[in-house]
Design a protein around this motif. Structure first.
Motif, PDB file in Angstrom:
ATOM      1  N   ARG A  95       0.854  -1.184   0.000  1.00  0.00           N
ATOM      2  CA  ARG A  95       0.000   0.000   0.000  1.00  0.00           C
ATOM      3  C   ARG A  95       0.895   1.240   0.000  1.00  0.00           C
ATOM      4  O   ARG A  95       1.383   1.666   1.063  1.00  0.00           O
ATOM      5  CB  ARG A  95      -0.910  -0.007   1.225  1.00  0.00           C
ATOM      6  N   PRO A  96       1.132   1.851  -1.150  1.00  0.00           N
ATOM      7  CA  PRO A  96       2.087   2.976  -1.242  1.00  0.00           C
ATOM      8  C   PRO A  96       1.746   4.143  -0.334  1.00  0.00           C
ATOM      9  O   PRO A  96       2.651   4.809   0.192  1.00  0.00           O
ATOM     10  CB  PRO A  96       2.007   3.376  -2.717  1.00  0.00           C
ATOM     11  N   ARG A  97       0.480   4.434  -0.125  1.00  0.00           N
ATOM     12  CA  ARG A  97       0.105   5.578   0.707  1.00  0.00           C
ATOM     13  C   ARG A  97       0.459   5.342   2.163  1.00  0.00           C
ATOM     14  O   ARG A  97       0.781   6.291   2.895  1.00  0.00           O
ATOM     15  CB  ARG A  97      -1.384   5.874   0.553  1.00  0.00           C
ATOM     16  N   MET A  98       0.426   4.098   2.600  1.00  0.00           N
ATOM     17  CA  MET A  98       0.831   3.797   3.961  1.00  0.00           C
ATOM     18  C   MET A  98       2.347   3.932   4.124  1.00  0.00           C
ATOM     19  O   MET A  98       2.837   4.399   5.158  1.00  0.00           O
ATOM     20  CB  MET A  98       0.374   2.382   4.346  1.00  0.00           C
ATOM     21  N   VAL A  99       3.079   3.533   3.097  1.00  0.00           N
ATOM     22  CA  VAL A  99       4.535   3.702   3.131  1.00  0.00           C
ATOM     23  C   VAL A  99       4.877   5.193   3.179  1.00  0.00           C
ATOM     24  O   VAL A  99       5.765   5.624   3.928  1.00  0.00           O
ATOM     25  CB  VAL A  99       5.199   3.034   1.915  1.00  0.00           C
ATOM     26  N   ALA A 100       4.160   5.991   2.397  1.00  0.00           N
ATOM     27  CA  ALA A 100       4.392   7.436   2.411  1.00  0.00           C
ATOM     28  C   ALA A 100       4.078   8.021   3.786  1.00  0.00           C
ATOM     29  O   ALA A 100       4.778   8.922   4.270  1.00  0.00           O
ATOM     30  CB  ALA A 100       3.536   8.111   1.338  1.00  0.00           C
ATOM     31  N   ALA A 101       3.042   7.502   4.435  1.00  0.00           N
ATOM     32  CA  ALA A 101       2.687   7.986   5.776  1.00  0.00           C
ATOM     33  C   ALA A 101       3.781   7.639   6.784  1.00  0.00           C
ATOM     34  O   ALA A 101       4.105   8.435   7.673  1.00  0.00           O
ATOM     35  CB  ALA A 101       1.353   7.385   6.214  1.00  0.00           C
ATOM     36  N   LEU A 102       4.354   6.449   6.651  1.00  0.00           N
ATOM     37  CA  LEU A 102       5.463   6.062   7.525  1.00  0.00           C
ATOM     38  C   LEU A 102       6.638   7.030   7.358  1.00  0.00           C
ATOM     39  O   LEU A 102       7.229   7.488   8.349  1.00  0.00           O
ATOM     40  CB  LEU A 102       5.911   4.638   7.196  1.00  0.00           C
ATOM     41  N   LYS A 103       6.956   7.360   6.113  1.00  0.00           N
ATOM     42  CA  LYS A 103       8.073   8.275   5.858  1.00  0.00           C
ATOM     43  C   LYS A 103       7.789   9.659   6.441  1.00  0.00           C
ATOM     44  O   LYS A 103       8.693  10.307   6.994  1.00  0.00           O
ATOM     45  CB  LYS A 103       8.327   8.370   4.356  1.00  0.00           C
ATOM     46  N   ALA A 104       6.542  10.097   6.348  1.00  0.00           N
ATOM     47  CA  ALA A 104       6.175  11.394   6.913  1.00  0.00           C
ATOM     48  C   ALA A 104       6.289  11.379   8.431  1.00  0.00           C
ATOM     49  O   ALA A 104       6.793  12.329   9.048  1.00  0.00           O
ATOM     50  CB  ALA A 104       4.755  11.759   6.484  1.00  0.00           C
ATOM     51  N   CYS A 105       5.843  10.281   9.048  1.00  0.00           N
ATOM     52  CA  CYS A 105       5.929  10.175  10.506  1.00  0.00           C
ATOM     53  C   CYS A 105       7.376  10.144  10.969  1.00  0.00           C
ATOM     54  O   CYS A 105       7.721  10.720  12.013  1.00  0.00           O
ATOM     55  CB  CYS A 105       5.198   8.914  10.980  1.00  0.00           C
ATOM     56  N   LYS A 106       8.227   9.480  10.194  1.00  0.00           N
ATOM     57  CA  LYS A 106       9.626   9.355  10.574  1.00  0.00           C
ATOM     58  C   LYS A 106      10.327  10.714  10.650  1.00  0.00           C
ATOM     59  O   LYS A 106      11.310  10.875  11.382  1.00  0.00           O
ATOM     60  CB  LYS A 106      10.349   8.434   9.588  1.00  0.00           C
ATOM     61  N   GLN A 107       9.829  11.686   9.935  1.00  0.00           N
ATOM     62  CA  GLN A 107      10.423  13.019   9.965  1.00  0.00           C
ATOM     63  C   GLN A 107      10.164  13.736  11.292  1.00  0.00           C
ATOM     64  O   GLN A 107      10.861  14.710  11.626  1.00  0.00           O
ATOM     65  CB  GLN A 107       9.869  13.855   8.811  1.00  0.00           C
ATOM     66  N   HIS A 108       9.164  13.269  12.049  1.00  0.00           N
ATOM     67  CA  HIS A 108       8.766  13.957  13.277  1.00  0.00           C
ATOM     68  C   HIS A 108       8.830  13.086  14.532  1.00  0.00           C
ATOM     69  O   HIS A 108       8.930  13.609  15.635  1.00  0.00           O
ATOM     70  CB  HIS A 108       7.338  14.490  13.129  1.00  0.00           C
ATOM     71  N   PHE A 109       8.724  11.771  14.347  1.00  0.00           N
ATOM     72  CA  PHE A 109       8.630  10.867  15.489  1.00  0.00           C
ATOM     73  C   PHE A 109       9.579   9.684  15.329  1.00  0.00           C
ATOM     74  O   PHE A 109      10.060   9.394  14.235  1.00  0.00           O
ATOM     75  CB  PHE A 109       7.194  10.316  15.618  1.00  0.00           C
ATOM     76  N   LYS A 110       9.798   8.991  16.430  1.00  0.00           N
ATOM     77  CA  LYS A 110      10.427   7.674  16.343  1.00  0.00           C
ATOM     78  C   LYS A 110       9.407   6.706  15.752  1.00  0.00           C
ATOM     79  O   LYS A 110       8.193   6.867  15.968  1.00  0.00           O
ATOM     80  CB  LYS A 110      10.858   7.202  17.735  1.00  0.00           C
ATOM     81  N   VAL A 111       9.880   5.728  15.004  1.00  0.00           N
ATOM     82  CA  VAL A 111       8.953   4.771  14.397  1.00  0.00           C
ATOM     83  C   VAL A 111       9.443   3.349  14.665  1.00  0.00           C
ATOM     84  O   VAL A 111      10.637   3.054  14.579  1.00  0.00           O
ATOM     85  CB  VAL A 111       8.788   4.999  12.872  1.00  0.00           C
ATOM     86  N   GLY A 112       8.510   2.486  15.034  1.00  0.00           N
ATOM     87  CA  GLY A 112       8.836   1.092  15.320  1.00  0.00           C
ATOM     88  C   GLY A 112       7.852   0.155  14.663  1.00  0.00           C
ATOM     89  O   GLY A 112       6.743   0.563  14.270  1.00  0.00           O
ATOM     90  N   CYS A 113       8.232  -1.099  14.535  1.00  0.00           N
ATOM     91  CA  CYS A 113       7.368  -2.115  13.945  1.00  0.00           C
ATOM     92  C   CYS A 113       7.321  -3.328  14.863  1.00  0.00           C
ATOM     93  O   CYS A 113       8.366  -3.846  15.280  1.00  0.00           O
ATOM     94  CB  CYS A 113       7.892  -2.530  12.567  1.00  0.00           C
ATOM     95  N   ILE A 114       6.109  -3.768  15.202  1.00  0.00           N
ATOM     96  CA  ILE A 114       5.899  -5.004  15.954  1.00  0.00           C
ATOM     97  C   ILE A 114       5.130  -5.952  15.042  1.00  0.00           C
ATOM     98  O   ILE A 114       3.984  -5.662  14.664  1.00  0.00           O
ATOM     99  CB  ILE A 114       5.096  -4.784  17.239  1.00  0.00           C
ATOM    100  N   THR A 115       5.745  -7.057  14.664  1.00  0.00           N
ATOM    101  CA  THR A 115       5.082  -7.972  13.740  1.00  0.00           C
ATOM    102  C   THR A 115       5.069  -9.390  14.280  1.00  0.00           C
ATOM    103  O   THR A 115       6.085  -9.898  14.765  1.00  0.00           O
ATOM    104  CB  THR A 115       5.770  -7.951  12.351  1.00  0.00           C
ATOM    105  N   ASN A 116       3.905 -10.008  14.245  1.00  0.00           N
ATOM    106  CA  ASN A 116       3.801 -11.438  14.505  1.00  0.00           C
ATOM    107  C   ASN A 116       4.164 -12.152  13.207  1.00  0.00           C
ATOM    108  O   ASN A 116       3.478 -11.997  12.194  1.00  0.00           O
ATOM    109  CB  ASN A 116       2.379 -11.820  14.911  1.00  0.00           C
ATOM    110  N   ASN A 117       5.250 -12.906  13.228  1.00  0.00           N
ATOM    111  CA  ASN A 117       5.647 -13.615  12.018  1.00  0.00           C
ATOM    112  C   ASN A 117       6.189 -14.985  12.389  1.00  0.00           C
ATOM    113  O   ASN A 117       6.192 -15.374  13.551  1.00  0.00           O
ATOM    114  CB  ASN A 117       6.677 -12.807  11.222  1.00  0.00           C
TER     115      ASN A 117
END
Length: 223
Positions: A95-117
């Motif tokens: 989903r490209p728009r979600m990836v773009a949102a992640l990049k926008a958030c990264k400019q202002h906040f810390k970003v983390g990923c929690i994945t069940n895999n």
């Protein structure tokens, strides 16, 4: 819009957030084989702390044992399905728009990923199938911290995994926004004080994320 000063981190689930939901693939599989709709989801939801899926995501069983256990659990619901037939259904379209949102958030906040895999899926950003999707390889390096259930030995919705991420990011839960496509995974995040967003579709998610962070994101027409 200005970023909210009380928010320090945005924490993301992976599948069903940055990719289309595996539930869609589950339903296609069920329809093609004449199985009841949402059978696979019912199998996964039954005894969800200790079923085949939970054990596999905590790396407590290997792929062969998962295959056998899932078959037994689905057969108990009246429709035998092999676990090995379910695993290929997990990879979704980016989903490209979600990836773009992640990049926008990264400019202002810390970003983390929690994945069940699971171990056989490797890291979401390195899986052969997902890398073939093109943009997938760029996603995982964007995160400041990543927790994979198969490596951590703990999985959502166990509150421990959310607190582990807070420790990695050096933030308090109440300073975090958390996104996941499963309500059962959003509940413990909210209980810890995080602003939890259940991902149902991209438009809704970006609207909720904008409200939670103070940022603005591209509309569908602008993409």
């Amino acid at each position: 819009m200005a970023a909210r000063a009380d928010i320090e981190a945005v924490i993301w689930d992976f599948g069903g957030v940055f990719t289309s939901s595996p539930f869609e693939a589950f339903n296609r599989y069920e329809a093609e084989r004449g199985l009841p709709k949402d059978l696979i989801r019912r199998v996964n939801a039954t005894n969800h702390h200790d079923n085949a899926w939970a054990l596999f995501e905590r790396n407590e069983v290997d792929a062969d044992r998962f295959d056998q256990l899932f078959l037994e659990e689905s057969a108990a619901l009246g429709h035998p399905v092999r676990g090995r037939d379910v695993l290929p259904l997990l990879s979704g379209a980016v989903r490209p728009r979600m990836v773009a949102a992640l990049k926008a958030c990264k400019q202002h906040f810390k970003v983390g990923c929690i994945t069940n895999n699971v171990v056989s899926m490797h890291s979401p950003g390195q899986d052969e199938i997902q890398r073939a999707a093109g943009a997938m390889g760029e996603i995982m390096p964007l995160f400041d911290a990543i927790i994979e259930s198969s490596k951590a030995g703990v999985r959502k919705p166990d509150p421990k995994i959310y607190l582990m991420m807070c420790e990695l990011l050096a933030v308090k839960p109440e300073a975090c926004v958390y996104l996941d496509d499963l309500g059962i995974n959003c509940k413990p995040a909210a209980a810890l004080g995080m602003t939890a967003i259940k991902v149902m579709d991209v438009d809704q998610t970006l609207a909720d994320l904008a409200e939670a962070t103070g940022l603005s994101f591209e509309t569908e027409d602008a993409v």
